[in-house]
Motif scaffolding. Structure first.
Motif, PDB file in Angstrom:
ATOM      1  N   TYR A  40      26.574 -37.730  35.970  1.00 35.57           N
ATOM      2  CA  TYR A  40      27.772 -37.108  36.536  1.00 35.57           C
ATOM      3  C   TYR A  40      28.437 -38.066  37.526  1.00 35.57           C
ATOM      4  CZ  TYR A  40      25.091 -33.209  34.645  1.00 35.57           C
ATOM      5  OH  TYR A  40      24.348 -32.408  33.832  1.00 35.57           O
ATOM      6  N   HIS A  46      28.081 -31.947  45.469  1.00 37.15           N
ATOM      7  CA  HIS A  46      29.416 -31.675  44.954  1.00 37.15           C
ATOM      8  C   HIS A  46      29.434 -31.414  43.454  1.00 37.15           C
ATOM      9  CE1 HIS A  46      30.599 -33.988  48.730  1.00 37.15           C
ATOM     10  NE2 HIS A  46      31.112 -32.763  48.891  1.00 37.15           N
ATOM     11  N   SER A  48      29.334 -29.284  40.125  1.00 38.87           N
ATOM     12  CA  SER A  48      29.715 -27.906  39.801  1.00 38.87           C
ATOM     13  C   SER A  48      28.464 -27.073  39.573  1.00 38.87           C
ATOM     14  CB  SER A  48      30.603 -27.902  38.557  1.00 38.87           C
ATOM     15  OG  SER A  48      29.858 -28.360  37.422  1.00 38.87           O
ATOM     16  N   GLU A  49      28.635 -25.791  39.578  1.00 39.56           N
ATOM     17  CA  GLU A  49      27.482 -24.903  39.395  1.00 39.56           C
ATOM     18  C   GLU A  49      26.785 -25.183  38.081  1.00 39.56           C
ATOM     19  OE1 GLU A  49      26.071 -22.783  41.346  1.00 39.56           O
ATOM     20  OE2 GLU A  49      27.472 -22.935  43.025  1.00 39.56           O
ATOM     21  N   ALA A  50      27.549 -25.362  37.039  1.00 42.62           N
ATOM     22  CA  ALA A  50      26.960 -25.584  35.713  1.00 42.62           C
ATOM     23  C   ALA A  50      26.212 -26.917  35.679  1.00 42.62           C
ATOM     24  CB  ALA A  50      28.041 -25.546  34.634  1.00 42.62           C
ATOM     25  N   ASP A  51      26.858 -27.984  36.207  1.00 42.63           N
ATOM     26  CA  ASP A  51      26.212 -29.300  36.188  1.00 42.63           C
ATOM     27  C   ASP A  51      24.972 -29.312  37.075  1.00 42.63           C
ATOM     28  OD1 ASP A  51      28.159 -30.149  34.491  1.00 42.63           O
ATOM     29  OD2 ASP A  51      29.357 -31.145  36.054  1.00 42.63           O
ATOM     30  N   ARG A  52      25.045 -28.670  38.233  1.00 40.76           N
ATOM     31  CA  ARG A  52      23.885 -28.628  39.124  1.00 40.76           C
ATOM     32  C   ARG A  52      22.732 -27.891  38.467  1.00 40.76           C
ATOM     33  NH1 ARG A  52      25.106 -25.921  44.647  1.00 40.76           N
ATOM     34  NH2 ARG A  52      26.569 -27.677  44.674  1.00 40.76           N
ATOM     35  N   SER A  53      23.041 -26.769  37.805  1.00 38.84           N
ATOM     36  CA  SER A  53      21.989 -26.008  37.123  1.00 38.84           C
ATOM     37  C   SER A  53      21.359 -26.831  36.021  1.00 38.84           C
ATOM     38  CB  SER A  53      22.582 -24.709  36.579  1.00 38.84           C
ATOM     39  OG  SER A  53      21.597 -23.985  35.880  1.00 38.84           O
ATOM     40  N   THR A  57      17.470 -27.972  36.093  1.00 38.31           N
ATOM     41  CA  THR A  57      16.626 -27.496  34.997  1.00 38.31           C
ATOM     42  C   THR A  57      15.875 -28.642  34.346  1.00 38.31           C
ATOM     43  OG1 THR A  57      18.167 -25.673  34.576  1.00 38.31           O
ATOM     44  CG2 THR A  57      16.643 -26.244  32.800  1.00 38.31           C
ATOM     45  N   GLU A  75      19.686 -24.184  51.546  1.00 41.06           N
ATOM     46  CA  GLU A  75      19.516 -23.480  50.274  1.00 41.06           C
ATOM     47  C   GLU A  75      19.398 -24.469  49.115  1.00 41.06           C
ATOM     48  OE1 GLU A  75      21.855 -22.991  52.481  1.00 41.06           O
ATOM     49  OE2 GLU A  75      21.273 -21.045  53.339  1.00 41.06           O
ATOM     50  N   LEU A  76      20.202 -25.529  49.155  1.00 44.22           N
ATOM     51  CA  LEU A  76      20.157 -26.512  48.079  1.00 44.22           C
ATOM     52  C   LEU A  76      18.831 -27.247  48.067  1.00 44.22           C
ATOM     53  CD1 LEU A  76      21.522 -27.985  45.772  1.00 44.22           C
ATOM     54  CD2 LEU A  76      22.645 -29.485  47.453  1.00 44.22           C
ATOM     55  N   GLU A  79      16.123 -25.004  46.660  1.00 49.73           N
ATOM     56  CA  GLU A  79      16.261 -24.879  45.210  1.00 49.73           C
ATOM     57  C   GLU A  79      15.742 -26.125  44.513  1.00 49.73           C
ATOM     58  OE1 GLU A  79      19.727 -23.774  41.893  1.00 49.73           O
ATOM     59  OE2 GLU A  79      20.234 -23.995  44.030  1.00 49.73           O
TER      60      GLU A  79
END
Length: 589
Positions: A40, A46, A48-53, A57, A75-76, A79
């Motif tokens: 990325y 920074h 996005s939610e989808a890329d971070r997930s 994963t 929190e990050l 996680e």
């Protein structure tokens, strides 16, 4: 990585791909400083939610991480560590990790984390609590230049390789309790804003604290230094606590600190303590080899500042207690022993005092004893004698009382004085030993267990010559004795006239027999004022001066004068000898 390598960051490493996000208000003009997460274009903060997930994963326990310069919220981070948790052990497991220049917003909890490779937190900023409780670092762990704004907790952490905290800043509490440093522990130039606790830690390699500054206290109690050859120079505004610590190899400790507490500390090899502005407590310390304590006259830093930013102009080192120490291996150089408690020291007679070691002194000036003004003879004393005399009611004026315990009895103090006297005599310091002999005799004179007759003899010895150490007192008594003898001689000792020989005889036929006798001296019958003439004074003075040096004047004396001369020939030479003994005691080499 080198021991003093600068912290890596996206700005200092041109090859590090930086985040393309430019809207971060904390970033520089060129955009976010975080390292982008491949493949990325943004850093972890920074994405996005989808890329971070998707990125999280794909992580597995033991994965390598590189998030240099990234701003990680609490929190990050939680996680991220949750994805690296090993199901078998329940502990986060990481490979090689780099958080150089990263900012941890909120608390950063790495509790029980396992770092299998090298770990880099150089230049990182922890805005909340930084917790590494029970963490394990198998490789080198570098926190060089890191900033800990709140508590830093490394309780029971284990460093298998080197631990580098050079230049790190701890604004609040720093807890390294029960930490196992398998390699070198480097805290050079580190700054601790609050208390730093290394209690129970084990230092398997060097423990480097050169230039470290502690604004609070530094706790190394029960720590084990296996191969640390030097600690410091460091500066501590509070207490440097080494109680129960163990030093297994020869070590040099250099520190400027308000107090150095070494209760029950064990030195299994030689040690040199070079200190400034410190009060040292060595109670019950175990010295298996020679240990020296000395004051350092020049500052450890070029600007001469302590941890609180104040100039340390007083290099004085005060030894506060030697109780329970085997002094056979102890050397004290240029230290202040004014408050030191010696009672209970083992082999005190083998203590070595070098340089200028200052002890407590008697109260100066005119003092009050009941209704009578007195002046104490200047001499060096023990702090314990101050404590005892301070309990004596009207005689306690000017003496320092004990603050935290009852005073010792004179019998115990006499033994302490005796051993210190021997230590000075063995060191060929006879004049220095004189004060300790005086103190020993004083304690014997006041000891209720001393027989009354002996105490009376000691009191007389003290009154006429200060135990053979006060020449002025002996000469004063000699002058008084001579004056009294002269007066007695002038009034009753010299006869009215010098008797002239008388001859008597008989004549028998042509034989004359003569017998010559000297009449007994006649007592003067003039009134007392008429006996005080210059002629009688000169004769009396001649008799007294001859008596002082054991000579007979040849002067005819009355019965009273004869006995007076006998008494003066016994007492006055003794006083003269005591005066000579006192002078000899002060100039003997």
């Amino acid at each position: 990585m080198t021991a003093n390598a600068p912290a890596a960051s996206p700005l200092s490493d041109p090859g590090s791909p930086r985040c393309g996000h430019a809207s971060d208000p904390s970033a520089a003009a060129g955009g976010c400083l975080g390292r982008r997460v491949e493949p990325y274009a943004e850093c972890l903060a920074h994405l996005s939610e989808a890329d971070r997930s998707a990125y999280l994963t794909g992580l597995q326990p033991g994965a390598d991480l590189d998030h240099r310069g990234t701003r990680l919220s609490e929190e990050l981070l939680n996680e991220l560590l949750a994805r690296l948790r090993d199901p078998a052990t329940g502990r986060p497991r990481l490979g090689e990790v780099s958080f150089s220049g990263a900012e941890f917003a909120g608390d950063a909890r790495f509790d029980r984390a396992e770092f299998a490779g090298e770990v880099e937190f150089g230049g990182a900023t922890f805005t909340g609590d930084a917790r590494f409780l029970g963490a394990r670092f198998d490789g080198t762990a570098s926190f060089t230049g890191a900033k800990f704004r709140e508590d830093a907790g490394f309780l029971r952490a284990r460093f298998g390789g080197d631990a580098r905290f050079d230049g790190a800043t701890f604004d609040d509490q720093a807890r390294f309790r029960w930490v196992d440093f398998g390699g070198d522990a480097q805290f050079n130039q580190a700054e601790f804003g609050g208390d730093a606790r290394f209690s129970g830690s084990g230092f398997g390699g060097d423990a480097e604290f050169s230039g470290a500054k502690f604004r609070g206290s530094a706790w190394f109690d029960r720590a084990v230094f296996g191969h640390a050859s030097a600690i410091g120079p460091l500066v501590c505004a509070g207490e440097l606590i080494l109680s129960g610590a163990v030093f297994e190899v020869a070590v040099t400790i250099e520190a400027a600190t308000a107090a150095l507490v070494c209760r029950r500390t064990r030195w299994a090899s030689t040690a040199a303590l070079r200190l400034r502005n410190a009060g040292v407590d060595l109670s019950d310390a175990v010295l298996e080899y020679p240990v020296s304590v000395a004051a350092r006259s020049w500052p450890f830093s070029s600007n001469g500042e302590d941890a609180a930013g104040q100039h340390m102009t007083d290099a004085r080192v005060r030894v506060l207690s030697l109780r329970g120490v085997d002094a056979a291996h102890l050397v004290l150089t240029d230290v202040d022993l004014t408050e030191c408690r010696f009672a209970g020291t083992v082999h005190l007679d083998q203590l070595r005092l070098e340089g200028r070691c200052v002890l407590a002194t008697t109260p100066s000036g005119i003092r009050r004893r009941g209704w009578w003004p007195v002046r104490w003879t200047p001499r060096r004393t023990l702090a314990e004698e101050h404590h005892w005399r301070a309990t004596r009611g009207s005689a306690a004026d000017g003496w320092t009382p004990a603050e935290d315990e009852s005073a010792l009895e004179p019998g115990a103090l006499a033994a302490v004085y005796r051993q210190l006297r021997k230590a000075f005599e063995d060191g060929k310091n006879e004049p220095g030993a004189a004060d300790f002999y005086y103190g020993e005799m004083e304690m014997r004179r006041h000891d209720p267990d001393t027989p009354r007759a002996e105490r009376g003899l000691l009191a007389l010895y003290w009154a006429v010559s200060g135990y053979g150490l006060r020449a002025s007192r002996a000469l004063g008594c000699l002058l008084l004795a001579m004056t009294a003898t002269v007066a007695v001689m002038m009034l009753w000792g010299l006869p009215k006239d010098d008797p002239k020989p008388e001859s008597t005889g008989t004549i028998t036929g042509r034989t004359i027999t003569l017998k010559t006798d000297t009449p007994d001296p006649a007592n003067p019958d003039e009134p007392y004022p008429e006996r005080l003439t210059s002629e009688r004074f000169e004769k009396s003075l001649r008799v007294v001066i001859n008596s002082v040096v054991f000579r007979s004047s040849g002067q005819d004396l009355t019965t009273i004068g004869t006995y007076t001369e006998m008494a003066s020939r016994l007492s006055e030479p003794v006083l003269l000898g005591l005066a000579a003994l006192a002078v000899r005691g002060r100039v003997k080499r």
